[in-house]
Scaffold this motif. Structure first.
Motif, PDB file in Angstrom:
ATOM      1  N   GLN A  98     109.766   5.349 -40.582  1.00  0.00           N
ATOM      2  CA  GLN A  98     108.574   6.184 -40.709  1.00  0.00           C
ATOM      3  C   GLN A  98     107.329   5.395 -40.328  1.00  0.00           C
ATOM      4  N   GLU A  99     107.257   4.164 -40.769  1.00  0.00           N
ATOM      5  CA  GLU A  99     106.108   3.315 -40.427  1.00  0.00           C
ATOM      6  C   GLU A  99     106.070   3.041 -38.915  1.00  0.00           C
ATOM      7  N   LEU A 100     107.234   2.812 -38.317  1.00  0.00           N
ATOM      8  CA  LEU A 100     107.293   2.604 -36.866  1.00  0.00           C
ATOM      9  C   LEU A 100     106.799   3.838 -36.107  1.00  0.00           C
ATOM     10  N   LEU A 101     107.199   5.011 -36.563  1.00  0.00           N
ATOM     11  CA  LEU A 101     106.745   6.243 -35.915  1.00  0.00           C
ATOM     12  C   LEU A 101     105.228   6.404 -36.035  1.00  0.00           C
ATOM     13  N   ARG A 102     104.679   6.098 -37.199  1.00  0.00           N
ATOM     14  CA  ARG A 102     103.216   6.194 -37.374  1.00  0.00           C
ATOM     15  C   ARG A 102     102.501   5.247 -36.417  1.00  0.00           C
ATOM     16  N   ARG A 103     102.994   4.019 -36.293  1.00  0.00           N
ATOM     17  CA  ARG A 103     102.372   3.048 -35.372  1.00  0.00           C
ATOM     18  C   ARG A 103     102.446   3.543 -33.928  1.00  0.00           C
ATOM     19  N   GLN A 104     103.600   4.060 -33.574  1.00  0.00           N
ATOM     20  CA  GLN A 104     103.764   4.557 -32.209  1.00  0.00           C
ATOM     21  C   GLN A 104     102.800   5.714 -31.933  1.00  0.00           C
ATOM     22  N   GLN A 105     102.614   6.593 -32.892  1.00  0.00           N
ATOM     23  CA  GLN A 105     101.688   7.704 -32.721  1.00  0.00           C
ATOM     24  C   GLN A 105     100.253   7.198 -32.575  1.00  0.00           C
ATOM     25  N   ARG A 106      99.880   6.199 -33.401  1.00  0.00           N
ATOM     26  CA  ARG A 106      98.522   5.645 -33.276  1.00  0.00           C
ATOM     27  C   ARG A 106      98.310   5.013 -31.910  1.00  0.00           C
ATOM     28  N   LEU A 107      99.297   4.253 -31.426  1.00  0.00           N
ATOM     29  CA  LEU A 107      99.178   3.632 -30.097  1.00  0.00           C
ATOM     30  C   LEU A 107      99.055   4.695 -29.002  1.00  0.00           C
ATOM     31  N   ASN A 108      99.811   5.746 -29.113  1.00  0.00           N
ATOM     32  CA  ASN A 108      99.736   6.833 -28.123  1.00  0.00           C
ATOM     33  C   ASN A 108      98.356   7.494 -28.141  1.00  0.00           C
ATOM     34  N   GLN A 109      97.790   7.680 -29.334  1.00  0.00           N
ATOM     35  CA  GLN A 109      96.460   8.273 -29.443  1.00  0.00           C
ATOM     36  C   GLN A 109      95.398   7.370 -28.835  1.00  0.00           C
ATOM     37  N   LEU A 110      95.554   6.054 -28.998  1.00  0.00           N
ATOM     38  CA  LEU A 110      94.587   5.123 -28.422  1.00  0.00           C
ATOM     39  C   LEU A 110      94.671   5.100 -26.893  1.00  0.00           C
ATOM     40  N   GLU A 111      95.860   5.289 -26.356  1.00  0.00           N
ATOM     41  CA  GLU A 111      96.032   5.271 -24.901  1.00  0.00           C
ATOM     42  C   GLU A 111      95.604   6.584 -24.243  1.00  0.00           C
ATOM     43  N   LYS A 112      95.762   7.688 -24.892  1.00  0.00           N
ATOM     44  CA  LYS A 112      95.518   8.987 -24.279  1.00  0.00           C
ATOM     45  C   LYS A 112      94.041   9.362 -24.117  1.00  0.00           C
ATOM     46  N   PRO A 113      93.122   9.023 -24.988  1.00  0.00           N
ATOM     47  CA  PRO A 113      91.751   9.510 -24.821  1.00  0.00           C
ATOM     48  C   PRO A 113      91.109   9.213 -23.468  1.00  0.00           C
ATOM     49  N   PRO A 114      91.299   8.028 -22.840  1.00  0.00           N
ATOM     50  CA  PRO A 114      90.673   7.838 -21.527  1.00  0.00           C
ATOM     51  C   PRO A 114      91.148   8.871 -20.495  1.00  0.00           C
ATOM     52  N   GLU A 115      92.407   9.217 -20.537  1.00  0.00           N
ATOM     53  CA  GLU A 115      92.917  10.221 -19.602  1.00  0.00           C
ATOM     54  C   GLU A 115      92.302  11.586 -19.898  1.00  0.00           C
ATOM     55  N   LYS A 116      92.119  11.883 -21.154  1.00  0.00           N
ATOM     56  CA  LYS A 116      91.556  13.175 -21.534  1.00  0.00           C
ATOM     57  C   LYS A 116      90.092  13.273 -21.104  1.00  0.00           C
ATOM     58  N   GLU A 117      89.359  12.174 -21.150  1.00  0.00           N
ATOM     59  CA  GLU A 117      87.952  12.190 -20.742  1.00  0.00           C
ATOM     60  C   GLU A 117      87.842  12.539 -19.261  1.00  0.00           C
ATOM     61  N   GLU A 118      88.748  12.001 -18.459  1.00  0.00           N
ATOM     62  CA  GLU A 118      88.735  12.324 -17.035  1.00  0.00           C
ATOM     63  C   GLU A 118      89.054  13.798 -16.805  1.00  0.00           C
ATOM     64  N   ASP A 119      89.958  14.323 -17.590  1.00  0.00           N
ATOM     65  CA  ASP A 119      90.336  15.728 -17.432  1.00  0.00           C
ATOM     66  C   ASP A 119      89.191  16.660 -17.811  1.00  0.00           C
ATOM     67  N   HIS A 120      88.352  16.245 -18.760  1.00  0.00           N
ATOM     68  CA  HIS A 120      87.264  17.096 -19.222  1.00  0.00           C
ATOM     69  C   HIS A 120      85.987  16.914 -18.404  1.00  0.00           C
ATOM     70  N   ALA A 121      86.020  16.067 -17.410  1.00  0.00           N
ATOM     71  CA  ALA A 121      84.836  15.842 -16.583  1.00  0.00           C
ATOM     72  C   ALA A 121      84.547  17.105 -15.775  1.00  0.00           C
ATOM     73  N   PRO A 122      83.283  17.369 -15.532  1.00  0.00           N
ATOM     74  CA  PRO A 122      82.920  18.543 -14.736  1.00  0.00           C
ATOM     75  C   PRO A 122      83.488  18.446 -13.324  1.00  0.00           C
ATOM     76  N   GLU A 123      83.611  19.582 -12.710  1.00  0.00           N
ATOM     77  CA  GLU A 123      84.240  19.688 -11.394  1.00  0.00           C
ATOM     78  C   GLU A 123      83.482  18.895 -10.326  1.00  0.00           C
ATOM     79  N   PHE A 124      82.166  18.952 -10.355  1.00  0.00           N
ATOM     80  CA  PHE A 124      81.403  18.286  -9.286  1.00  0.00           C
ATOM     81  C   PHE A 124      81.583  16.764  -9.320  1.00  0.00           C
TER      82      PHE A 124
END
Length: 144
Positions: A98-124
């Motif tokens: 359970q602790e390993l799964l929590r750590r893995q989820q936290r690491l995934n959350q830390l890695e994903k936000p930069p990709e999400k910021e690019e996706d939310h950028a305006p079209e222009f």
């Protein structure tokens, strides 16, 4: 005349004249077996012949109707899914995992936000970056 009638009765009843054979004996009169119109029909005979041939070849007719087979298949799949879920629930009960799964989820959350910021950028902004890449490629090709 009276004696003739007695003789005929004696001939007809032959065995019945004896005391041990006074009851009706079924062997004396055998009834004819009636023909079943279904079995006598040509259609039935052909189907029966075909079934026998298939049986000899090993091409047996399905013993269960299609609906019953489908329902059994669904029940079997549901049981398999249920067992898998139970196994995963047991597996997740271990505190270390359970602790390993929590750590893995936290690491995934830390890695994903930069990709999400690019996706939310305006079209222009996306189009502008694509244009920059195109212009740098064309100027690099001219240099060669």
């Amino acid at each position: 005349m009276y004696s003739e009638i007695q003789r005929e009765r004696a001939d007809i009843g032959g065995l019945m004249a004896r005391p041990e054979h006074r009851e009706w004996n079924p062997e004396l009169i055998k009834p004819k077996k009636l023909l079943n119109p279904v079995k006598a029909s040509r259609n039935h005979q052909e189907m029966h012949r075909e079934l026998l041939m298939n049986h000899r070849r090993g091409l047996g007719v399905d013993s269960k109707p299609e609906l019953q087979r489908v329902l059994e298949h669904r029940r079997r799949n549901q049981l398999i899914k249920k067992k898998k879920e139970e196994l995963e629930a047991k597996r997740l009960q271990c505190p270390f995992e359970q602790e390993l799964l929590r750590r893995q989820q936290r690491l995934n959350q830390l890695e994903k936000p930069p990709e999400k910021e690019e996706d939310h950028a305006p079209e222009f902004i996306k189009v502008r970056e694509n244009l920059r890449r195109i212009t740098t490629l064309t100027s690099g090709e001219r240099a060669l």
